[in-house]
Structure formats: structure tokens, C-alpha cells
Design a protein around this motif. Structure first.
Motif, PDB file in Angstrom:
ATOM      1  N   VAL A 141       0.840  -1.199   0.000  1.00 10.71           N
ATOM      2  CA  VAL A 141       0.000   0.000   0.000  1.00 10.71           C
ATOM      3  C   VAL A 141       0.876   1.251   0.000  1.00 10.71           C
ATOM      4  O   VAL A 141       0.590   2.237  -0.685  1.00 10.71           O
ATOM      5  CB  VAL A 141      -0.954   0.007   1.207  1.00 10.71           C
ATOM      6  CG1 VAL A 141      -1.722   1.324   1.296  1.00 10.71           C
ATOM      7  CG2 VAL A 141      -1.936  -1.161   1.121  1.00 10.71           C
ATOM      8  N   GLU A 142       1.960   1.213   0.764  1.00 11.81           N
ATOM      9  CA  GLU A 142       2.868   2.361   0.854  1.00 11.81           C
ATOM     10  C   GLU A 142       3.434   2.758  -0.496  1.00 11.81           C
ATOM     11  O   GLU A 142       3.567   3.946  -0.807  1.00 11.81           O
ATOM     12  CB  GLU A 142       4.019   2.024   1.815  1.00 11.81           C
ATOM     13  CG  GLU A 142       3.618   1.953   3.271  1.00 11.81           C
ATOM     14  CD  GLU A 142       4.755   1.445   4.148  1.00 11.81           C
ATOM     15  OE1 GLU A 142       4.714   1.699   5.366  1.00 11.81           O
ATOM     16  OE2 GLU A 142       5.675   0.786   3.608  1.00 11.81           O
ATOM     17  N   ALA A 276       1.831   4.159  10.355  1.00 15.10           N
ATOM     18  CA  ALA A 276       3.172   4.275   9.785  1.00 15.10           C
ATOM     19  C   ALA A 276       3.371   5.584   9.028  1.00 15.10           C
ATOM     20  O   ALA A 276       4.505   5.991   8.775  1.00 15.10           O
ATOM     21  CB  ALA A 276       3.453   3.089   8.862  1.00 15.10           C
ATOM     22  N   HIS A 277       2.264   6.229   8.677  1.00  8.06           N
ATOM     23  CA  HIS A 277       2.328   7.485   7.907  1.00  8.06           C
ATOM     24  C   HIS A 277       1.418   8.522   8.571  1.00  8.06           C
ATOM     25  O   HIS A 277       0.540   9.089   7.929  1.00  8.06           O
ATOM     26  CB  HIS A 277       1.905   7.234   6.455  1.00  8.06           C
ATOM     27  CG  HIS A 277       2.769   6.243   5.753  1.00  8.06           C
ATOM     28  ND1 HIS A 277       3.908   6.593   5.070  1.00  8.06           N
ATOM     29  CD2 HIS A 277       2.680   4.891   5.662  1.00  8.06           C
ATOM     30  CE1 HIS A 277       4.475   5.507   4.577  1.00  8.06           C
ATOM     31  NE2 HIS A 277       3.751   4.463   4.916  1.00  8.06           N
ATOM     32  N   TYR A 278       1.692   8.736   9.847  1.00  7.86           N
ATOM     33  CA  TYR A 278       0.798   9.548  10.669  1.00  7.86           C
ATOM     34  C   TYR A 278       0.610  10.959  10.116  1.00  7.86           C
ATOM     35  O   TYR A 278      -0.522  11.417   9.917  1.00  7.86           O
ATOM     36  CB  TYR A 278       1.328   9.603  12.103  1.00  7.86           C
ATOM     37  CG  TYR A 278       0.511  10.515  12.993  1.00  7.86           C
ATOM     38  CD1 TYR A 278      -0.692  10.071  13.526  1.00  7.86           C
ATOM     39  CD2 TYR A 278       0.938  11.812  13.288  1.00  7.86           C
ATOM     40  CE1 TYR A 278      -1.457  10.905  14.335  1.00  7.86           C
ATOM     41  CE2 TYR A 278       0.181  12.643  14.084  1.00  7.86           C
ATOM     42  CZ  TYR A 278      -1.008  12.180  14.608  1.00  7.86           C
ATOM     43  OH  TYR A 278      -1.769  13.011  15.388  1.00  7.86           O
ATOM     44  N   THR A 280       1.225  12.473   7.141  1.00  6.11           N
ATOM     45  CA  THR A 280       0.568  12.612   5.838  1.00  6.11           C
ATOM     46  C   THR A 280      -0.889  12.166   5.907  1.00  6.11           C
ATOM     47  O   THR A 280      -1.754  12.744   5.238  1.00  6.11           O
ATOM     48  CB  THR A 280       1.303  11.799   4.766  1.00  6.11           C
ATOM     49  OG1 THR A 280       1.406  10.426   5.193  1.00  6.11           O
ATOM     50  CG2 THR A 280       2.695  12.349   4.525  1.00  6.11           C
ATOM     51  N   THR A 281      -1.166  11.141   6.710  1.00  2.00           N
ATOM     52  CA  THR A 281      -2.548  10.666   6.843  1.00  2.00           C
ATOM     53  C   THR A 281      -3.420  11.715   7.516  1.00  2.00           C
ATOM     54  O   THR A 281      -4.532  12.021   7.047  1.00  2.00           O
ATOM     55  CB  THR A 281      -2.609   9.352   7.646  1.00  2.00           C
ATOM     56  OG1 THR A 281      -1.885   8.324   6.953  1.00  2.00           O
ATOM     57  CG2 THR A 281      -4.052   8.894   7.842  1.00  2.00           C
ATOM     58  N   VAL A 282      -2.935  12.296   8.609  1.00  2.00           N
ATOM     59  CA  VAL A 282      -3.708  13.317   9.317  1.00  2.00           C
ATOM     60  C   VAL A 282      -3.942  14.525   8.422  1.00  2.00           C
ATOM     61  O   VAL A 282      -5.048  15.092   8.386  1.00  2.00           O
ATOM     62  CB  VAL A 282      -3.005  13.734  10.628  1.00  2.00           C
ATOM     63  CG1 VAL A 282      -3.676  14.963  11.234  1.00  2.00           C
ATOM     64  CG2 VAL A 282      -3.041  12.585  11.625  1.00  2.00           C
ATOM     65  N   SER A 283      -2.923  14.932   7.675  1.00  6.90           N
ATOM     66  CA  SER A 283      -3.066  16.069   6.771  1.00  6.90           C
ATOM     67  C   SER A 283      -4.140  15.793   5.721  1.00  6.90           C
ATOM     68  O   SER A 283      -4.985  16.647   5.421  1.00  6.90           O
ATOM     69  CB  SER A 283      -1.728  16.356   6.090  1.00  6.90           C
ATOM     70  OG  SER A 283      -1.864  17.391   5.137  1.00  6.90           O
TER      71      SER A 283
END
Length: 302
Positions: A141-142, A276-278, A280-283
Motif C-alpha cells: 500500500v505504501e 506508519a504514515h501519521y 501525511t494521513t492526518v493532513s
């Protein structure tokens, strides 16, 4: 993967461990599940012969599912047989119409059985997910340029949840309800794409075809299925196993209980990626909320 918990029914503990056991141990589990009613009358040597393994392998299998000895295993199988059939032995032969519900069950029993099956499906999926397989799926997915989904029927519930989750996390997702379009999409996939295929049985022809086509194009593939030996599980790059809840047979189809396992698997895959991608995910969550969700909320009354 989580260690087997003895608080869960024996047959579900065995089913949950099967995908991750060595072939010889798996043969023992498959032999027990094939016809558990004959196990209580068998010696350890007879079961070993039936499974085509050594007696020591049967003893190892017992420990794998949280049982101390073969004698204890036999007792638990007998108890599980009785529980499956119900307090009245004749109940085991009545017509099952949906997810373990019999034609003569009263409403209170139906509520209890369906609710219990749903809880067990979640627990089963939790025990069945292999963290190493999950890590591989997250890595796919990454690196994906796009996530393509292939599914059929009620498995689309989990696929749509996956589209919602990963789109909000900033990943491009594609899902068509029409199986022909899913196959066409797989035909034009490239080596930067990841196809997530969802099928409880693992034998849905269009879903398997989409996987095979996507892999020929160089795309990575993730399968979500309850069947370890299925065509889908063998075809994908990495398989994540969900609950294999019983249905009323092919005539009645899968119960919604099996969907809880698929949804939980998608949720875990998303959560692992998001953790793992906190940043960028939150943004992305904030951006997608502002543009696509906020205006749909009713104004707060004062």
C-alpha cells in the motif's frame, strides 16, 4: 500472530491456526474438522494413521491449539460436538437456514446466536491475521500509485470501506461494482498499482481472474479470504485471512457474519498504514474532511 486462546471454541481455534501450521500439523487439523464426530472414539495412533502423520505430530498439534494432551483434545472435541449440536442431540440434524440458526429456534435464541457469531467472527479474524503478512500488505500500500479493488456481491461492503478509508488517507482508489469493469481495470494495471481482491470463498472466478491479469501486468496483489487453500489465496502475493463463519449452505449463501471479518481486516490494514504514515494521513484526513464532509454536516444549533 496472536497465540491461540483457549477461551474460544475448539473448532474455531483449529480453523484459525490451520493457515500458519506446518503441513503435517495442518493434516491433523483438517482430519479433525473433516469429521469431528468420530474423533472421540479414536486412539492417538488411529488419528495419526488417518492423518498420515506420526503420533508425536498429533501431540504437537494438541499443544498448538492450546490443549495439554491428546486425552484433553479428545474430551474437548466431544464437548465441541455436543455444543455444536445443541443440548438436544436431535437439534444437530435440523435444517439450518442462516448462520447456525435452525428452523425451530425462538427469537431469543436467534438474537443470541447471530450476536455470538458476529463476536466470534471478530475474534477469529484477530487470531487468524499473521503480522508478517500484514506488514507485507502495508508495504505494498505504501508504494502503490493506485489501489484497485476486486470483489463480488456483499464483499463489496468491505471494498467500499477500503476505498473510503484509503482515499481519506490520500491514496488513489478505484472500485467498480461491475465485475467486467474490474477485470478490465486489472487488464490495464501497471507495476505501480496494487490490487486488493476480496472473496470469502476465495473461488469467485472474476476476482481470481482480476488477480491473475494484474500480476501479469506487474501489479502487486493482496487477497482477503477466509479459505487458506483457495484459488485466491494461492494466486495473490500476500493473503490476509478473515473469519470463515458458517452459512446455511450454498442455497442461502454467506451470512453477514463473514463480512465482519472482512471489514475488520480492511480496518486493520488501514490502521497499520495510517500509523506508519501519521503526518501525511492526518493532513489528508483534514483536507478530505474540509472538502467533502464538513459541508454535509448540519449546522450546530445554538
Amino acid at each position: 500472530m496472536a497465540e491461540p486462546t483457549t477461551e474460544r471454541p475448539l473448532f474455531q481455534r483449529i480453523s484459525g491456526r490451520l493457515p500458519y501450521l506446518a503441513p503435517s500439523l495442518r493434516q491433523v487439523g483438517e482430519t479433525i474438522l473433516r469429521d469431528p464426530t468420530i474423533i472421540p472414539s479414536m486412539t492417538i495412533g488411529e488419528l495419526a494413521a488417518q492423518a498420515g502423520v506420526a503420533e508425536s505430530t498429533v501431540s504437537r498439534f494438541a499443544r498448538e491449539v492450546g490443549v495439554k494432551s491428546y486425552k484433553t483434545l479428545v474430551r474437548e472435541v466431544a464437548e465441541a460436538n455436543f455444543e455444536t449440536r445443541g443440548a438436544n442431540p436431535a437439534d444437530g440434524e435440523r435444517e439450518i437456514v442462516y448462520g447456525g440458526v435452525g428452523q425451530s429456534d425462538d427469537l431469543a435464541t436467534i438474537v443470541r446466536k447471530v450476536a455470538h457469531s458476529s463476536i466470534e467472527a471478530m475474534s477469529f479474524t484477530n487470531d487468524s491475521l499473521d503480522v508478517r503478512a500484514l506488514a507485507r500488505a502495508v508495504s505494498y500500500v505504501e508504494s502503490a500509485s493506485a489501489l484497485l479493488f476486486a470483489c463480488m456481491g456483499s464483499s463489496a461492503i468491505a471494498a467500499e470501506e477500503g476505498v473510503m478509508r484509503f482515499t481519506r488517507a490520500g491514496r488513489k482508489c478505484f472500485l467498480f461494482r461491475d465485475q467486467s469493469l474490474q477485470v478490465m481495470l486489472a487488464t490495464i494495471a501497471d507495476d505501480g498499482d496494487v490490487l486488493i481482491a476480496i472473496s470469502d470463498s476465495g473461488e469467485t472466478s472474476a476476482v481470481v481472474q482480476a488477480v491473475e491479469l494484474a500480476r501479469r501486468r506487474g501489479a502487486k496483489t493482496i487477497g482477503i479470504t477466509s479459505q487458506e487453500g483457495s484459488t485466491l489465496a494461492r494466486a495473490v502475493d500476500v493473503a490476509l485471512f478473515s473469519s470463515n463463519a458458517a452459512s446455511g449452505g450454498e442455497l442461502y449463501g454467506e451470512s453477514v457474519t463473514s463480512k465482519w471479518g472482512q471489514l475488520l481486516t480492511i480496518d486493520i490494514l488501514y490502521a497499520a498504514y495510517a500509523a506508519a504514515h501519521y503526518q501525511t494521513t492526518v493532513s489528508s484526513l483534514k483536507s478530505t474532511y474540509d472538502s467533502g464532509i464538513a459541508q454535509s454536516r448540519a449546522a450546530t444549533r445554538r
